[in-house]
Design an enzyme around this catalytic site. Structure first.
Site, mmCIF file in Angstrom:
data_model
loop_
_atom_site.group_PDB
_atom_site.id
_atom_site.type_symbol
_atom_site.label_atom_id
_atom_site.label_comp_id
_atom_site.label_asym_id
_atom_site.label_seq_id
_atom_site.Cartn_x
_atom_site.Cartn_y
_atom_site.Cartn_z
ATOM 1 N NE ARG A 191 -17.150 -10.403 -10.177
ATOM 2 C CZ ARG A 191 -16.004 -10.701 -9.610
ATOM 3 N NH1 ARG A 191 -14.909 -10.097 -9.980
ATOM 4 N NH2 ARG A 191 -15.941 -11.621 -8.669
ATOM 5 C CG HIS A 238 -13.400 -4.754 -5.059
ATOM 6 N ND1 HIS A 238 -12.103 -4.977 -5.423
ATOM 7 C CD2 HIS A 238 -13.948 -5.988 -4.922
ATOM 8 C CE1 HIS A 238 -11.860 -6.277 -5.486
ATOM 9 N NE2 HIS A 238 -12.971 -6.915 -5.202
ATOM 10 C CB SER A 268 -8.639 -8.961 -7.521
ATOM 11 O OG SER A 268 -9.463 -8.013 -6.924
ATOM 12 C CE LYS A 275 -5.559 -17.878 -1.455
ATOM 13 N NZ LYS A 275 -6.900 -18.202 -1.936
HETATM 14 P P1 ADP Z 1 -12.298 -10.672 -6.782
HETATM 15 O O1 ADP Z 1 -13.474 -11.553 -7.125
HETATM 16 O O2 ADP Z 1 -12.109 -9.552 -7.752
HETATM 17 O O3 ADP Z 1 -11.049 -11.427 -6.440
HETATM 18 P P2 ADP Z 1 -12.936 -10.408 -4.000
HETATM 19 O O4 ADP Z 1 -12.757 -11.854 -3.796
HETATM 20 O O5 ADP Z 1 -12.145 -9.485 -3.168
HETATM 21 O O6 ADP Z 1 -12.689 -9.924 -5.481
HETATM 22 O O7 ADP Z 1 -14.496 -10.106 -3.912
HETATM 23 C C1 ADP Z 1 -15.131 -9.326 -2.967
HETATM 24 C C2 ADP Z 1 -16.520 -8.977 -3.452
HETATM 25 O O8 ADP Z 1 -16.410 -8.020 -4.495
HETATM 26 C C3 ADP Z 1 -17.343 -10.120 -4.047
HETATM 27 O O9 ADP Z 1 -18.690 -9.964 -3.667
HETATM 28 C C4 ADP Z 1 -17.217 -9.918 -5.524
HETATM 29 O O10 ADP Z 1 -18.336 -10.424 -6.219
HETATM 30 C C5 ADP Z 1 -17.200 -8.409 -5.588
HETATM 31 N N1 ADP Z 1 -16.590 -7.928 -6.807
HETATM 32 C C6 ADP Z 1 -15.340 -8.144 -7.228
HETATM 33 N N2 ADP Z 1 -15.125 -7.542 -8.431
HETATM 34 C C7 ADP Z 1 -16.295 -6.933 -8.765
HETATM 35 C C8 ADP Z 1 -16.739 -6.177 -9.896
HETATM 36 N N3 ADP Z 1 -15.938 -5.940 -10.927
HETATM 37 N N4 ADP Z 1 -18.004 -5.708 -9.896
HETATM 38 C C9 ADP Z 1 -18.812 -5.985 -8.848
HETATM 39 N N5 ADP Z 1 -18.470 -6.706 -7.764
HETATM 40 C C10 ADP Z 1 -17.232 -7.171 -7.719
#
Ligand code: ADP
Length: 154
Positions: free
Chosen positions: A91, A18, A129, A42
């Protein structure tokens, strides 16, 4: 007009993936609002206030970045705040399929909105995450996967 992007997610917790997307998007926008989505039904792994405080701490020296929490649809938040850009990270091809349908549905609901995707850097492709939470839940050390300033025990 100021170019403001919203970066929605659960950030439970924020990872280096992120962090990287936000920093790389900075030159593209005048302002980036990291928006932590709250789902009434949730509860998160980490308390909302902690997730917010960690992100604020990571970007404390960057005035263009702010952090908010929100409930409901991302497009409704964009309407309320008059935001035209949604920032997302890509990703994998699975991310792409998921993001494509959300992005297209959002565009249907709010034609003014553009979703801007940044490809993840190779070293962050496997990072999410969910895995970080799993490591922590099982007593492992996840510190290499989260921004350097964060101490999950704080
Ligand atoms: P996660 O998928 O890790 O649970 P979130 O749901 O909070 O994270 O996702 C928020 C945004 O961050 C999404 O657009 C997701 O694709 C992006 N994101 C999450 N992890 C990464 C990463 N390792 N590299 C690039 N973008 C990421």
């Amino acid at each position: 007009m100021k170019k403001i992007a919203i970066f929605p997610g659960s950030f439970d917790p924020i990872t280096k993936g992120h962090e990287s997307i936000i920093l790389r998007a900075l030159p593209l926008f005048d302002e980036i609002i990291v928006a932590i989505g709250v789902n009434e039904r949730k509860t998160g792994f980490f308390p909302l206030e902690k997730r917010k405080a960690w992100i604020e701490d990571v970007f404390h020296s960057e005035p263009k970045i702010s952090v908010i929490t929100y409930e409901g649809l991302t497009v409704d938040l964009c309407k309320k705040l008059d935001i035209k850009f949604i920032l997302r990270g890509l990703r994998t091809s699975a991310d792409f399929e998921f993001e494509r349908s959300i992005g297209q549905m959002n565009k249907k609901m709010l034609p003014d909105i553009e979703t801007v995707f940044l490809l993840t850097t190779p070293e962050h492709t496997a990072l999410n995450s969910y895995i970080v939470r799993d490591i922590i839940r099982n007593g492992g050390d996840a510190s290499q996967f989260i921004p350097d300033r964060i101490n999950l025990n704080d």
